[in-house]
Design a protein around this motif. Structure first.
Motif: not given
Ligand code: F3S
Ligand code: F3S
Length: 113
Positions: A9-17, A19-38
C-alpha cells in the motif's frame, strides 16, 4: 492464489507485474491486487517484491489476513471510477490502472514515507 498484503500500500513497486505469466496482477490507486481466479500459483511474483508484500494464501501473516478477501473484493463488483468489473476475462495490461481500491486498502491511513 497468492495475495498482496499491506506492505504494497502506497509503495507499488510493480516488479511483480513483470513476472506474472498470466498478467493477473492489477493496479488500483494505492495498491496492486492479484485476481484469485486468474492466478495460477506460479509463485514468480513473490520473491521479486522488495517489501515482501506477496504471500501464498495459506501463508498470509495473521495481522494481514483481511487482505486475502480484500484482493478478491477488488474484482467482485464495479469499483468507483471504473465502469465495469475488473478482470475475467483477464489481462491487467489492457485495463491499466484503476482509480479505486478495495475497502481495506482504501480505509488504511496514508503511509509516512
Ligand atoms: Fe506491490 Fe511489491 Fe508488487 S510493492 S506492486 S507487491 S512488487
Ligand atoms: Fe502471477 Fe504471482 Fe499468481 S506471478 S500467477 S500472481 S503467483
Amino acid at each position: 492464489t497468492y495475495v498482496i498484503a499491506e506492505p504494497c500500500v502506497d509503495v507499488m513497486d510493480r516488479a511483480c507485474v513483470e513476472e506474472c505469466p498470466v498478467d493477473c496482477i492489477y493496479e488500483g490507486s494505492r495498491s496492486l491486487y492479484i485476481h484469485p481466479d486468474e492466478c495460477v500459483d506460479c509463485g514468480a511474483c513473490e520473491p521479486v517484491c522488495p517489501v515482501e508484500a506477496i504471500f501464498y494464501e495459506d501463508d498470509v501473516p495473521d495481522e494481514w489476513a483481511q487482505y486475502t478477501a480484500d484482493n478478491a473484493d477488488f474484482f467482485s463488483g464495479v469499483l468507483p471510477g471504473c465502469g465495469e468489473p475488473v478482470g475475467s476475462p483477464g489481462g491487467a495490461a489492457k485495463i491499466g490502472p484503476v482509480p479505486a481500491d478495495a475497502p481495506v486498502v482504501a480505509a488504511r491511513p496514508e503511509r509516512d514515507t
